[in-house]
Write a protein that holds these residues in place. Structure first.
Motif, PDB file in Angstrom:
ATOM      1  N   SER A 176      -3.468  12.597   3.524  1.00 19.83           N
ATOM      2  CA  SER A 176      -3.933  11.938   2.301  1.00 19.83           C
ATOM      3  C   SER A 176      -3.247  12.409   1.024  1.00 19.83           C
ATOM      4  O   SER A 176      -3.011  11.593   0.124  1.00 19.83           O
ATOM      5  CB  SER A 176      -5.450  12.079   2.173  1.00 19.83           C
ATOM      6  OG  SER A 176      -6.084  11.301   3.161  1.00 19.83           O
ATOM      7  N   PRO A 177      -2.901  13.700   0.896  1.00 13.16           N
ATOM      8  CA  PRO A 177      -2.225  14.103  -0.347  1.00 13.16           C
ATOM      9  C   PRO A 177      -0.900  13.376  -0.599  1.00 13.16           C
ATOM     10  O   PRO A 177      -0.427  13.309  -1.738  1.00 13.16           O
ATOM     11  CB  PRO A 177      -1.994  15.608  -0.142  1.00 13.16           C
ATOM     12  CG  PRO A 177      -3.074  16.028   0.788  1.00 13.16           C
ATOM     13  CD  PRO A 177      -3.253  14.864   1.722  1.00 13.16           C
ATOM     14  N   GLY A 178      -0.299  12.803   0.468  1.00 11.13           N
ATOM     15  CA  GLY A 178       0.980  12.118   0.301  1.00 11.13           C
ATOM     16  C   GLY A 178       0.860  10.620   0.088  1.00 11.13           C
ATOM     17  O   GLY A 178       1.877   9.924  -0.006  1.00 11.13           O
ATOM     18  N   TRP A 179      -0.364  10.103  -0.027  1.00  7.43           N
ATOM     19  CA  TRP A 179      -0.586   8.663  -0.115  1.00  7.43           C
ATOM     20  C   TRP A 179       0.072   8.045  -1.343  1.00  7.43           C
ATOM     21  O   TRP A 179       0.792   7.045  -1.244  1.00  7.43           O
ATOM     22  CB  TRP A 179      -2.086   8.399  -0.077  1.00  7.43           C
ATOM     23  CG  TRP A 179      -2.591   7.070  -0.565  1.00  7.43           C
ATOM     24  CD1 TRP A 179      -3.566   6.874  -1.487  1.00  7.43           C
ATOM     25  CD2 TRP A 179      -2.184   5.764  -0.160  1.00  7.43           C
ATOM     26  NE1 TRP A 179      -3.801   5.532  -1.673  1.00  7.43           N
ATOM     27  CE2 TRP A 179      -2.957   4.819  -0.865  1.00  7.43           C
ATOM     28  CE3 TRP A 179      -1.228   5.280   0.730  1.00  7.43           C
ATOM     29  CZ2 TRP A 179      -2.818   3.458  -0.715  1.00  7.43           C
ATOM     30  CZ3 TRP A 179      -1.080   3.911   0.892  1.00  7.43           C
ATOM     31  CH2 TRP A 179      -1.864   3.012   0.176  1.00  7.43           C
ATOM     32  N   ALA A 180      -0.114   8.633  -2.508  1.00  7.35           N
ATOM     33  CA  ALA A 180       0.453   8.053  -3.734  1.00  7.35           C
ATOM     34  C   ALA A 180       1.983   8.061  -3.688  1.00  7.35           C
ATOM     35  O   ALA A 180       2.638   7.074  -4.055  1.00  7.35           O
ATOM     36  CB  ALA A 180      -0.045   8.816  -4.961  1.00  7.35           C
ATOM     37  N   ALA A 181       2.557   9.166  -3.226  1.00  6.84           N
ATOM     38  CA  ALA A 181       4.018   9.259  -3.137  1.00  6.84           C
ATOM     39  C   ALA A 181       4.569   8.257  -2.130  1.00  6.84           C
ATOM     40  O   ALA A 181       5.638   7.666  -2.343  1.00  6.84           O
ATOM     41  CB  ALA A 181       4.428  10.682  -2.752  1.00  6.84           C
ATOM     42  N   PHE A 182       3.828   8.041  -1.047  1.00  6.67           N
ATOM     43  CA  PHE A 182       4.264   7.067  -0.045  1.00  6.67           C
ATOM     44  C   PHE A 182       4.270   5.654  -0.638  1.00  6.67           C
ATOM     45  O   PHE A 182       5.208   4.881  -0.410  1.00  6.67           O
ATOM     46  CB  PHE A 182       3.351   7.133   1.178  1.00  6.67           C
ATOM     47  CG  PHE A 182       3.706   6.162   2.259  1.00  6.67           C
ATOM     48  CD1 PHE A 182       4.855   6.341   3.015  1.00  6.67           C
ATOM     49  CD2 PHE A 182       2.903   5.060   2.522  1.00  6.67           C
ATOM     50  CE1 PHE A 182       5.203   5.441   4.012  1.00  6.67           C
ATOM     51  CE2 PHE A 182       3.228   4.154   3.516  1.00  6.67           C
ATOM     52  CZ  PHE A 182       4.384   4.352   4.269  1.00  6.67           C
ATOM     53  N   GLN A 183       3.230   5.312  -1.386  1.00  5.07           N
ATOM     54  CA  GLN A 183       3.188   4.005  -2.054  1.00  5.07           C
ATOM     55  C   GLN A 183       4.430   3.787  -2.911  1.00  5.07           C
ATOM     56  O   GLN A 183       5.057   2.720  -2.880  1.00  5.07           O
ATOM     57  CB  GLN A 183       1.945   3.903  -2.932  1.00  5.07           C
ATOM     58  CG  GLN A 183       0.668   3.535  -2.227  1.00  5.07           C
ATOM     59  CD  GLN A 183      -0.471   3.356  -3.207  1.00  5.07           C
ATOM     60  OE1 GLN A 183      -0.809   4.275  -3.950  1.00  5.07           O
ATOM     61  NE2 GLN A 183      -1.074   2.183  -3.220  1.00  5.07           N
ATOM     62  N   GLU A 184       4.769   4.802  -3.693  1.00  5.10           N
ATOM     63  CA  GLU A 184       5.937   4.702  -4.579  1.00  5.10           C
ATOM     64  C   GLU A 184       7.216   4.498  -3.777  1.00  5.10           C
ATOM     65  O   GLU A 184       8.081   3.696  -4.149  1.00  5.10           O
ATOM     66  CB  GLU A 184       6.049   5.959  -5.430  1.00  5.10           C
ATOM     67  CG  GLU A 184       4.921   6.122  -6.446  1.00  5.10           C
ATOM     68  CD  GLU A 184       5.027   7.425  -7.211  1.00  5.10           C
ATOM     69  OE1 GLU A 184       6.020   8.159  -7.001  1.00  5.10           O
ATOM     70  OE2 GLU A 184       4.120   7.717  -8.020  1.00  5.10           O
ATOM     71  N   GLN A 185       7.342   5.222  -2.652  1.00  7.29           N
ATOM     72  CA  GLN A 185       8.551   5.117  -1.832  1.00  7.29           C
ATOM     73  C   GLN A 185       8.667   3.724  -1.196  1.00  7.29           C
ATOM     74  O   GLN A 185       9.765   3.163  -1.111  1.00  7.29           O
ATOM     75  CB  GLN A 185       8.522   6.193  -0.745  1.00  7.29           C
ATOM     76  CG  GLN A 185       8.689   7.614  -1.251  1.00  7.29           C
ATOM     77  CD  GLN A 185      10.089   7.876  -1.759  1.00  7.29           C
ATOM     78  OE1 GLN A 185      11.070   7.339  -1.238  1.00  7.29           O
ATOM     79  NE2 GLN A 185      10.190   8.682  -2.806  1.00  7.29           N
ATOM     80  N   VAL A 186       7.530   3.168  -0.761  1.00  7.68           N
ATOM     81  CA  VAL A 186       7.557   1.825  -0.172  1.00  7.68           C
ATOM     82  C   VAL A 186       7.933   0.792  -1.235  1.00  7.68           C
ATOM     83  O   VAL A 186       8.726  -0.128  -0.976  1.00  7.68           O
ATOM     84  CB  VAL A 186       6.188   1.472   0.457  1.00  7.68           C
ATOM     85  CG1 VAL A 186       6.146  -0.005   0.858  1.00  7.68           C
ATOM     86  CG2 VAL A 186       5.923   2.351   1.666  1.00  7.68           C
ATOM     87  N   THR A 187       7.396   0.940  -2.423  1.00 10.30           N
ATOM     88  CA  THR A 187       7.732   0.031  -3.527  1.00 10.30           C
ATOM     89  C   THR A 187       9.224   0.079  -3.826  1.00 10.30           C
ATOM     90  O   THR A 187       9.883  -0.956  -3.993  1.00 10.30           O
ATOM     91  CB  THR A 187       6.931   0.410  -4.788  1.00 10.30           C
ATOM     92  OG1 THR A 187       5.537   0.266  -4.511  1.00 10.30           O
ATOM     93  CG2 THR A 187       7.308  -0.484  -5.956  1.00 10.30           C
TER      94      THR A 187
END
Length: 212
Positions: A176-187
């Motif tokens: 879960s701590p990586g969720w926001a960073a993952f969103q940014e990478q997918v975008t």
């Protein structure tokens, strides 16, 4: 909640030293009652053995217990428990059964045999990291398949399912701590055309890891 390690699965390992046979068995046990049940099960299974030494380490209440079961004091249960303290593994129960081979091993030999057998059992079981995980639905186009797969794995995610339809849909668990960073990478990867969807979040075991 803080993350911690637990056994990934039940496992068994065997070690022979000077004709004595040591059988190590390990379980995931999150209560004293569960640990005691595992110990009793092993005593019944190996009722003809000279010793069934045991230990458990329960995170709730920080319970640490062990028994030398007739071996010289400090040569069995404590060395076994030391393995799990050193590896920082919780919610674990371990029993090492000894079938005596007729040759005395001495205190040092017993300590190494019991501790070593517990470590072999832990290696066989592997460990799992209890932490907060997010379950995601991650859409993907076919041209981006390999890049998306590498991104997921590179962010510590695990692909649980892949649906190949008109487009691709990954079901992924991600710390879960990586969720926001993952969103940014997918975008960034998709130039804003793809957006992962958070399905649920929960404290749960992760995939198998090797014990240290």
């Amino acid at each position: 909640m803080d993350e911690y390690l637990i056994p990934f699965e039940e496992a068994e390992a065997e070690f022979v030293e000077k004709r004595s046979r040591f059988i190590g068995h390990i379980w995931r046990a999150d209560s004293e009652e569960a640990a005691r049940a595992c110990i009793e099960q092993t005593r019944k299974r190996h009722h003809d053995a000279r010793h069934n030494c045991w230990c458990y380490r329960i995170r709730s209440g920080k319970l640490l217990r062990y028994s030398d079961d007739g071996e010289p004091q400090g040569t069995a249960g404590q060395p076994m428990l030391n393995v799990f303290e050193r590896e920082d593994v919780w919610d674990v129960c371990c029993v090492v059964t000894r079938y005596f081979g007729g040759i005395l091993l001495g205190a040092g030999g017993l300590t190494r045999a019991y501790g070593g057998t517990a470590k072999l059992a832990l290696d066989a079981a592997g460990v799992s990291r209890m932490q907060l995980w997010s379950t995601l639905a991650v859409p993907c186009t076919y041209p981006l398949y390999e890049q998306m797969r590498r991104l997921i794995e590179g962010m510590g995610g695990v692909i649980q399912d892949t649906d190949f339809g008109a487009d691709i849909l990954f079901t992924v668990i991600l710390p879960s701590p990586g969720w926001a960073a993952f969103q940014e990478q997918v975008t960034e990867l998709s130039a804003g055309t793809l957006e992962p969807l958070l399905l649920e979040e929960g404290f749960r075991p992760g995939p198998r890891e090797a014990a240290r």
